[in-house]
Scaffold this motif. Sequence first.
Motif, PDB file in Angstrom:
ATOM      1  N   PRO A   7       0.816  -1.220   0.000  1.00 46.39           N
ATOM      2  CA  PRO A   7       0.000   0.000   0.000  1.00 46.39           C
ATOM      3  C   PRO A   7       0.849   1.268   0.000  1.00 46.39           C
ATOM      4  CG  PRO A   7      -0.961  -1.604   1.476  1.00 46.39           C
ATOM      5  CD  PRO A   7       0.351  -2.190   1.011  1.00 46.39           C
ATOM      6  N   GLY A   8       0.506   2.164  -0.911  1.00 41.66           N
ATOM      7  CA  GLY A   8       1.243   3.415  -1.056  1.00 41.66           C
ATOM      8  C   GLY A   8       2.218   3.432  -2.210  1.00 41.66           C
ATOM      9  N   ASP A   9       2.570   2.247  -2.750  1.00 42.32           N
ATOM     10  CA  ASP A   9       3.482   2.205  -3.898  1.00 42.32           C
ATOM     11  C   ASP A   9       2.797   2.810  -5.122  1.00 42.32           C
ATOM     12  OD1 ASP A   9       5.463   1.048  -2.448  1.00 42.32           O
ATOM     13  OD2 ASP A   9       5.108  -0.995  -3.163  1.00 42.32           O
ATOM     14  N   ALA A  10       3.538   3.628  -5.865  1.00 45.59           N
ATOM     15  CA  ALA A  10       3.017   4.215  -7.088  1.00 45.59           C
ATOM     16  C   ALA A  10       2.947   3.159  -8.186  1.00 45.59           C
ATOM     17  CB  ALA A  10       3.887   5.384  -7.534  1.00 45.59           C
ATOM     18  N   VAL A  11       1.983   3.306  -9.067  1.00 47.62           N
ATOM     19  CA  VAL A  11       1.805   2.364 -10.174  1.00 47.62           C
ATOM     20  C   VAL A  11       2.461   2.961 -11.410  1.00 47.62           C
ATOM     21  CG1 VAL A  11       0.136   1.060 -11.535  1.00 47.62           C
ATOM     22  CG2 VAL A  11      -0.355   1.587  -9.146  1.00 47.62           C
ATOM     23  N   THR A  12       3.663   2.500 -11.718  1.00 45.78           N
ATOM     24  CA  THR A  12       4.423   2.981 -12.869  1.00 45.78           C
ATOM     25  C   THR A  12       4.942   1.776 -13.650  1.00 45.78           C
ATOM     26  OG1 THR A  12       6.544   3.040 -11.695  1.00 45.78           O
ATOM     27  CG2 THR A  12       5.130   5.012 -11.532  1.00 45.78           C
ATOM     28  N   PRO A  13       5.363   1.973 -14.912  1.00 46.41           N
ATOM     29  CA  PRO A  13       5.889   0.850 -15.698  1.00 46.41           C
ATOM     30  C   PRO A  13       7.066   0.145 -15.039  1.00 46.41           C
ATOM     31  CG  PRO A  13       5.401   2.708 -17.128  1.00 46.41           C
ATOM     32  CD  PRO A  13       5.233   3.204 -15.724  1.00 46.41           C
ATOM     33  N   ALA A  42      -2.860  -4.048 -20.378  1.00 40.31           N
ATOM     34  CA  ALA A  42      -1.608  -3.463 -20.850  1.00 40.31           C
ATOM     35  C   ALA A  42      -1.798  -2.568 -22.057  1.00 40.31           C
ATOM     36  CB  ALA A  42      -0.607  -4.573 -21.166  1.00 40.31           C
ATOM     37  N   ASP A  43      -2.914  -2.704 -22.773  1.00 42.47           N
ATOM     38  CA  ASP A  43      -3.131  -1.864 -23.954  1.00 42.47           C
ATOM     39  C   ASP A  43      -3.879  -0.580 -23.619  1.00 42.47           C
ATOM     40  OD1 ASP A  43      -5.551  -2.956 -23.354  1.00 42.47           O
ATOM     41  OD2 ASP A  43      -5.994  -3.708 -25.370  1.00 42.47           O
ATOM     42  N   GLU A  44      -4.029  -0.280 -22.347  1.00 37.76           N
ATOM     43  CA  GLU A  44      -4.674   0.959 -21.924  1.00 37.76           C
ATOM     44  C   GLU A  44      -3.701   1.769 -21.062  1.00 37.76           C
ATOM     45  OE1 GLU A  44      -8.305   0.099 -19.932  1.00 37.76           O
ATOM     46  OE2 GLU A  44      -9.242  -0.847 -21.679  1.00 37.76           O
ATOM     47  N   PRO A  45      -3.821   3.103 -21.042  1.00 37.06           N
ATOM     48  CA  PRO A  45      -2.912   3.929 -20.228  1.00 37.06           C
ATOM     49  C   PRO A  45      -3.060   3.609 -18.745  1.00 37.06           C
ATOM     50  CG  PRO A  45      -4.132   5.271 -21.817  1.00 37.06           C
ATOM     51  CD  PRO A  45      -4.776   3.910 -21.831  1.00 37.06           C
ATOM     52  N   LEU A  46      -1.950   3.715 -18.022  1.00 32.22           N
ATOM     53  CA  LEU A  46      -1.996   3.508 -16.579  1.00 32.22           C
ATOM     54  C   LEU A  46      -2.772   4.642 -15.916  1.00 32.22           C
ATOM     55  CD1 LEU A  46       1.671   2.373 -15.853  1.00 32.22           C
ATOM     56  CD2 LEU A  46      -0.382   0.956 -15.842  1.00 32.22           C
ATOM     57  N   PRO A  47      -3.516   4.330 -14.851  1.00 34.56           N
ATOM     58  CA  PRO A  47      -4.248   5.394 -14.158  1.00 34.56           C
ATOM     59  C   PRO A  47      -3.289   6.459 -13.629  1.00 34.56           C
ATOM     60  CG  PRO A  47      -4.977   3.221 -13.429  1.00 34.56           C
ATOM     61  CD  PRO A  47      -3.752   3.001 -14.256  1.00 34.56           C
ATOM     62  N   ALA A  48      -3.639   7.699 -13.817  1.00 30.77           N
ATOM     63  CA  ALA A  48      -2.778   8.801 -13.374  1.00 30.77           C
ATOM     64  C   ALA A  48      -2.770   8.893 -11.850  1.00 30.77           C
ATOM     65  CB  ALA A  48      -3.267  10.114 -13.975  1.00 30.77           C
ATOM     66  N   LEU A  99      -6.238  -0.582  -6.764  1.00 33.10           N
ATOM     67  CA  LEU A  99      -5.639   0.725  -7.009  1.00 33.10           C
ATOM     68  C   LEU A  99      -6.574   1.832  -6.552  1.00 33.10           C
ATOM     69  CD1 LEU A  99      -4.304   0.115 -10.633  1.00 33.10           C
ATOM     70  CD2 LEU A  99      -3.205  -0.425  -8.453  1.00 33.10           C
ATOM     71  N   GLY A 100      -5.981   2.975  -6.238  1.00 35.06           N
ATOM     72  CA  GLY A 100      -6.777   4.124  -5.822  1.00 35.06           C
ATOM     73  C   GLY A 100      -5.899   5.347  -5.660  1.00 35.06           C
ATOM     74  N   ALA A 101      -6.438   6.347  -5.025  1.00 32.49           N
ATOM     75  CA  ALA A 101      -5.707   7.591  -4.791  1.00 32.49           C
ATOM     76  C   ALA A 101      -4.989   7.527  -3.448  1.00 32.49           C
ATOM     77  CB  ALA A 101      -6.664   8.782  -4.823  1.00 32.49           C
ATOM     78  N   ALA A 102      -3.911   8.318  -3.337  1.00 31.54           N
ATOM     79  CA  ALA A 102      -3.153   8.340  -2.079  1.00 31.54           C
ATOM     80  C   ALA A 102      -4.030   8.792  -0.916  1.00 31.54           C
ATOM     81  CB  ALA A 102      -1.943   9.261  -2.234  1.00 31.54           C
TER      82      ALA A 102
END
Length: 220
Positions: free
Chosen positions: A62-68, A88-94, A113-116
Amino acid sequence: MDSTVLDLPAPAATRLRRPGWRDPRLLTGLVLIAVSVALGSWVVTAAQRTVAVYVAAQTLTPGDAVTPAELAVAEVRLAGAADGYLLADEPLPADAVVLRVVGAGELVPVAALGAAADLDVRAVAVPLEGAPPRGMVQGAAVDLWWTPAADLAATDAPPAPEQLAAALTVAEISSADGAFAAGGTRTVHVLVPVDDLPAVLAALGGDGTVDVVPVPGTGG
């Protein structure tokens, strides 16, 4: 002998006619066969179809950013459940972060996934004396116990340990220089619920010892 019986005309035999291609029954049967074949082919094709989805390249807490950098791509068969995972064929959530532990190699659920701002835990550093106990790894669950400092002048029994918090997630284990070395002083960073922060911080700043106890079966 009565000859009138012999004079009766013989009944005409009914001949079965072979159905022609315009016979409605034949056409209906052909349509049903064609539909069955098409449906079976579609089911087989759908079952063999794969979808590109993201999996966790390493354990995410929990708290880790979702990046490539934290993700890998895998082709899997989801049988219609693709909408529940990160495609994988869609953009990662900002600005998305992980809200629960996602193990290494696990498909990344959208619900994880969610917001901080949705996080109700905070990382707290707890020093360890010696090597971490077996099973204490990133993503594992641990309990925190506090043993008050004993009064050397007192004749009573030593103070009993008290549980500060249960089933906390280990976010990181590091050595003094930040590396994951085998020796030296180590620190375990645990995710403490906001409601338990006052008791945990008071114990860490007071006289006594805070012990980190792994929960069996959660260390992978």
